[in-house]
Design a protein around this motif. Structure first.
Motif, mmCIF file in Angstrom:
data_model
loop_
_atom_site.group_PDB
_atom_site.id
_atom_site.type_symbol
_atom_site.label_atom_id
_atom_site.label_comp_id
_atom_site.label_asym_id
_atom_site.label_seq_id
_atom_site.Cartn_x
_atom_site.Cartn_y
_atom_site.Cartn_z
ATOM 1 N N ALA A 1 8.957 19.469 -13.942
ATOM 2 C CA ALA A 1 8.777 19.426 -12.490
ATOM 3 C C ALA A 1 7.520 18.634 -12.149
ATOM 4 O O ALA A 1 6.510 18.702 -12.864
ATOM 5 N N VAL A 2 7.576 17.895 -11.046
ATOM 6 C CA VAL A 2 6.428 17.115 -10.598
ATOM 7 C C VAL A 2 5.395 18.064 -10.008
ATOM 8 O O VAL A 2 5.637 18.724 -8.995
ATOM 9 N N ARG A 3 4.234 18.153 -10.641
ATOM 10 C CA ARG A 3 3.167 19.029 -10.172
ATOM 11 C C ARG A 3 2.254 18.339 -9.167
ATOM 12 O O ARG A 3 1.694 18.975 -8.284
ATOM 13 N N ARG A 4 2.061 17.050 -9.350
ATOM 14 C CA ARG A 4 1.284 16.250 -8.394
ATOM 15 C C ARG A 4 2.100 15.018 -8.071
ATOM 16 O O ARG A 4 2.415 14.217 -8.960
ATOM 17 N N GLY A 5 2.465 14.854 -6.807
ATOM 18 C CA GLY A 5 3.204 13.679 -6.388
ATOM 19 C C GLY A 5 2.308 12.459 -6.362
ATOM 20 O O GLY A 5 1.108 12.544 -6.668
ATOM 21 N N PRO A 6 2.867 11.301 -6.010
ATOM 22 C CA PRO A 6 2.083 10.066 -6.012
ATOM 23 C C PRO A 6 0.799 10.198 -5.199
ATOM 24 O O PRO A 6 0.831 10.445 -3.994
ATOM 25 N N THR A 7 -0.326 10.059 -5.876
ATOM 26 C CA THR A 7 -1.646 10.213 -5.274
ATOM 27 C C THR A 7 -2.365 8.872 -5.296
ATOM 28 O O THR A 7 -2.619 8.332 -6.380
ATOM 29 N N PRO A 8 -2.677 8.286 -4.127
ATOM 30 C CA PRO A 8 -3.333 6.976 -4.116
ATOM 31 C C PRO A 8 -4.684 7.005 -4.822
ATOM 32 O O PRO A 8 -5.428 7.985 -4.732
ATOM 33 N N VAL A 9 -4.992 5.923 -5.533
ATOM 34 C CA VAL A 9 -6.300 5.742 -6.145
ATOM 35 C C VAL A 9 -7.174 5.001 -5.141
ATOM 36 O O VAL A 9 -6.935 3.821 -4.851
ATOM 37 N N ALA A 10 -8.148 5.689 -4.583
ATOM 38 C CA ALA A 10 -9.016 5.084 -3.561
ATOM 39 C C ALA A 10 -9.794 3.921 -4.154
ATOM 40 O O ALA A 10 -10.287 3.981 -5.280
ATOM 41 N N GLY A 11 -9.885 2.835 -3.375
ATOM 42 C CA GLY A 11 -10.633 1.674 -3.813
ATOM 43 C C GLY A 11 -9.771 0.530 -4.305
ATOM 44 O O GLY A 11 -10.298 -0.499 -4.749
ATOM 45 N N VAL A 12 -8.445 0.689 -4.245
ATOM 46 C CA VAL A 12 -7.526 -0.384 -4.657
ATOM 47 C C VAL A 12 -6.797 -0.855 -3.414
ATOM 48 O O VAL A 12 -5.977 -0.133 -2.852
ATOM 49 N N ASP A 13 -7.105 -2.075 -2.970
ATOM 50 C CA ASP A 13 -6.568 -2.560 -1.704
ATOM 51 C C ASP A 13 -5.749 -3.838 -1.837
ATOM 52 O O ASP A 13 -5.531 -4.555 -0.853
ATOM 53 N N GLU A 14 -5.280 -4.148 -3.047
ATOM 54 C CA GLU A 14 -4.397 -5.301 -3.260
ATOM 55 C C GLU A 14 -3.607 -5.066 -4.536
ATOM 56 O O GLU A 14 -4.011 -4.280 -5.392
ATOM 57 N N PRO A 15 -2.453 -5.732 -4.666
ATOM 58 C CA PRO A 15 -1.604 -5.476 -5.827
ATOM 59 C C PRO A 15 -2.180 -6.062 -7.111
ATOM 60 O O PRO A 15 -2.560 -7.231 -7.159
ATOM 61 N N VAL A 16 -2.267 -5.241 -8.138
ATOM 62 C CA VAL A 16 -2.814 -5.664 -9.419
ATOM 63 C C VAL A 16 -1.930 -5.106 -10.520
ATOM 64 O O VAL A 16 -1.394 -4.003 -10.422
ATOM 65 N N MET A 17 -1.748 -5.894 -11.580
ATOM 66 C CA MET A 17 -0.907 -5.467 -12.704
ATOM 67 C C MET A 17 -1.742 -4.651 -13.682
ATOM 68 O O MET A 17 -2.830 -5.063 -14.091
ATOM 69 N N ILE A 18 -1.231 -3.482 -14.060
ATOM 70 C CA ILE A 18 -1.863 -2.605 -15.053
ATOM 71 C C ILE A 18 -0.763 -2.151 -15.997
ATOM 72 O O ILE A 18 0.209 -1.535 -15.570
ATOM 73 N N ALA B 1 0.835 -1.199 0.000
ATOM 74 C CA ALA B 1 0.000 0.000 0.000
ATOM 75 C C ALA B 1 0.874 1.255 0.000
ATOM 76 O O ALA B 1 1.925 1.290 0.646
ATOM 77 N N PRO B 2 0.478 2.299 -0.727
ATOM 78 C CA PRO B 2 -0.684 2.332 -1.619
ATOM 79 C C PRO B 2 -0.404 1.538 -2.900
ATOM 80 O O PRO B 2 0.641 1.718 -3.533
ATOM 81 N N PHE B 3 -1.341 0.679 -3.276
ATOM 82 C CA PHE B 3 -1.106 -0.264 -4.365
ATOM 83 C C PHE B 3 -1.160 0.383 -5.744
ATOM 84 O O PHE B 3 -0.624 -0.163 -6.703
ATOM 85 N N LEU B 4 -1.806 1.544 -5.847
ATOM 86 C CA LEU B 4 -1.902 2.221 -7.134
ATOM 87 C C LEU B 4 -1.921 3.731 -6.906
ATOM 88 O O LEU B 4 -2.728 4.239 -6.120
ATOM 89 N N THR B 5 -1.013 4.433 -7.570
ATOM 90 C CA THR B 5 -0.947 5.892 -7.466
ATOM 91 C C THR B 5 -0.865 6.496 -8.860
ATOM 92 O O THR B 5 -0.503 5.824 -9.831
ATOM 93 N N TRP B 6 -1.190 7.789 -8.943
ATOM 94 C CA TRP B 6 -1.002 8.533 -10.186
ATOM 95 C C TRP B 6 -0.333 9.857 -9.877
ATOM 96 O O TRP B 6 -0.397 10.351 -8.758
ATOM 97 N N SER B 7 0.345 10.401 -10.873
ATOM 98 C CA SER B 7 1.120 11.626 -10.683
ATOM 99 C C SER B 7 1.085 12.446 -11.964
ATOM 100 O O SER B 7 0.734 11.943 -13.035
ATOM 101 N N VAL B 8 1.489 13.717 -11.843
ATOM 102 C CA VAL B 8 1.523 14.618 -12.991
ATOM 103 C C VAL B 8 2.873 15.324 -13.023
ATOM 104 O O VAL B 8 3.328 15.871 -12.007
ATOM 105 N N ILE B 9 3.500 15.313 -14.197
ATOM 106 C CA ILE B 9 4.763 16.011 -14.424
ATOM 107 C C ILE B 9 4.484 17.158 -15.391
ATOM 108 O O ILE B 9 3.937 16.947 -16.480
#
Length: 480
Positions: free
Chosen positions: A209-226, A196-204
């Motif tokens: 420059a990183v405008r949004r750091g790693p932001t967890p995606v709510a609702g993902v509670d186990e590791p999944v391949m994407i 955890a957090p198993f899935l995050t998104w970010s914006v460069i």
């Protein structure tokens, strides 16, 4: 070495290490290439493609398309002339293996790692970086991309400059398929993880420059391949197929990926303004690659359209862990209603195809044409091997096919004609590498966008075989 490593792995029996997939080890530079036909003088830039290419004979296991060292292949064009060079992406692990003269790390399925006596304390027991999937240029950086790990920077000569963690703000890494918004210049990425957090998104930002750091995606509670994602002007679109990472099974000799179709496939619309994700659920399917996505109208309630290649189950290596019977793939359009979280899916084209690409100037906005590597139906093709190129027009619902015959073709990439407007999807050229199965020679092919099925206007003879690989990018000279 790890005690759970397979004892009977034989690389000579792995299809994706043979024939047009077989790795090459020589790095070459050739300044003048033979051209059959005419290379358009409008093409002034470099096509760079990445792909898995083991530097040494693999040990433990080898799983296509995830395993293997990265090798960059560059075809430079100017004034109707072409030159070629290739280089390995030199990670610390690869440098250690070159010093040893042999492979020290095993494939993902074997969990073989070297000890302190072989590589020293910093690398001992670590997993090998695998920046072997894709390339992107953004904010002056050219990056060789890995599967949810840190990419590696390289220069115009393809020399490796080092691991890129974006000033320490994205130290866990990014996806192999970031999306660059052509309107804002932002590069949007995601990263999945074992913990955890198993899935995050970010914006460069367009300045790097990183405008949004790693932001967890709510609702993902186990590791999944994407593997891939899509982008609209309002949403980050993430497709969570039921391909779960099972490290415990891998440690006991089983597969590290578990396909659980009873869980279905979920799609998340993650608002780019940071709002809560909107989820939809449907029957299980797998997506390696998206085509594109866009908001189908103004306002927050407008539907989202997602085009992608849909597989009936997960496919890796030469097997499909999702069950018996053939694995199928179609070009599909999903329409998602953000008001109620409902998704409907429609097959656009039932041809066997993968590696979809559009004119990148339309990322996140409505597109018309999709180009794909396709199959003509011959039974001897491996997964990841295609003998045709196909172009599908979503406005007319029709497709065009160019039969490559004995050539195994790769992903088609679009190079717009300089000065053409964004709406001119037929003003430019499609390009790809191809390898002849009969003699192992490789070619660079250039197709006119206005009539691609007529065949290539130029065939560039390459000095070495280019193994079938994965993804590439057209880098115009004026942007270097």
């Amino acid at each position: 070495m790890n005690a759970h490593a397979p004892t009977r792995f034989d690389p000579k029996r792995v299809p994706h290490l043979l024939g047009p997939f077989a790795p090459v080890t020589e790095e070459v530079d050739v300044a003048e290439l033979r051209v059959i036909g005419e290379l358009p003088t409008a093409l002034d830039g470099t096509y760079v493609r990445n792909g898995p290419n083991p530097r040494f004979t693999p040990i433990g296991s080898y799983l296509y398309p995830l395993d293997g060292d990265g090798m960059l292949h560059a075809l430079r064009m100017s004034d109707g002339r072409a030159q070629y060079h290739n280089r390995f992406v030199r990670t610390p692990a690869l440098i250690a293996e070159e010093k040893a003269g042999r492979a020290l790390w095993g494939g993902l399925e074997s969990l073989v790692t070297p000890g302190v006596d072989e590589v020293g304390p910093e690398l001992a027991g670590t997993f090998k970086d695998l920046p072997d999937i894709n390339v992107v240029r953004h904010a002056g950086r050219m990056l060789a991309l890995a599967e949810s790990s840190c990419p590696y920077r390289f220069d115009t000569d393809l020399a490796t400059l080092g691991r890129e963690d974006f000033d320490g703000k994205l130290s866990a890494g990014i996806t192999a398929h970031p999306k660059v918004d052509p309107v804002t210049g932002e590069m949007v990425v995601f990263c999945y993880a074992l913990e955890a957090p198993f899935l995050t998104w970010s914006v460069i930002g367009p300045d790097g420059a990183v405008r949004r750091g790693p932001t967890p995606v709510a609702g993902v509670d186990e590791p999944v391949m994407i593997h891939d994602m899509a982008l609209t002007s309002r949403y980050v679109v993430l497709v969570l197929a039921p391909a779960f990472i099972d490290l415990a099974a891998a440690m006991s000799g089983g597969s590290f990926l578990a396909w659980r179709p009873e869980r279905g496939t979920r799609v998340a619309l993650v608002p780019r303004d940071g709002g809560s994700p909107i989820w939809s659920l449907d029957d299980a399917f797998w997506m390696w690659h998206s085509v594109n996505a866009y908001d189908d109208g103004p306002g927050p309630q407008a539907p989202v359209v997602l085009d992608y290649v849909e597989w009936n189950r997960l496919t890796v290596g030469q097997t499909a862990p999702g069950g018996d019977g053939p694995a199928t793939a179609n070009l599909v359009r999903a329409r998602i209603d953000p008001a109620v979280g409902r998704m409907t899916r429609t097959v656009l084209d039932d041809a066997r195809a993968e590696f979809p690409r559009i004119d990148d100037r339309h990322i996140g906005r409505r597109h018309r044409r999709t180009a794909l590597a396709a199959g003509t139906g011959r039974p001897d093709l491996l997964s990841g091997e295609y003998d045709a190129l196909r172009w599908f027009d979503v406005e007319t619902g029709t497709g065009q096919l160019w039969d490559a015959g004995d050539l195994a073709v790769g992903e088609p990439v679009f190079a717009p004609e300089p000065g053409s407007g964004e709406s001119a999807e037929d003003r430019g050229y499609w390009m790809t590498f191809a390898t002849d199965r009969t003699d192992g020679t490789s070619w660079f092919l250039v197709f006119p966008a206005e009539d691609p099925a007529s065949g290539p206007v130029a065939r560039v003879a390459l000095p070495v075989r280019v193994p079938l690989g994965l993804h590439g990018a057209w880098l115009p000279t004026e942007e270097t």
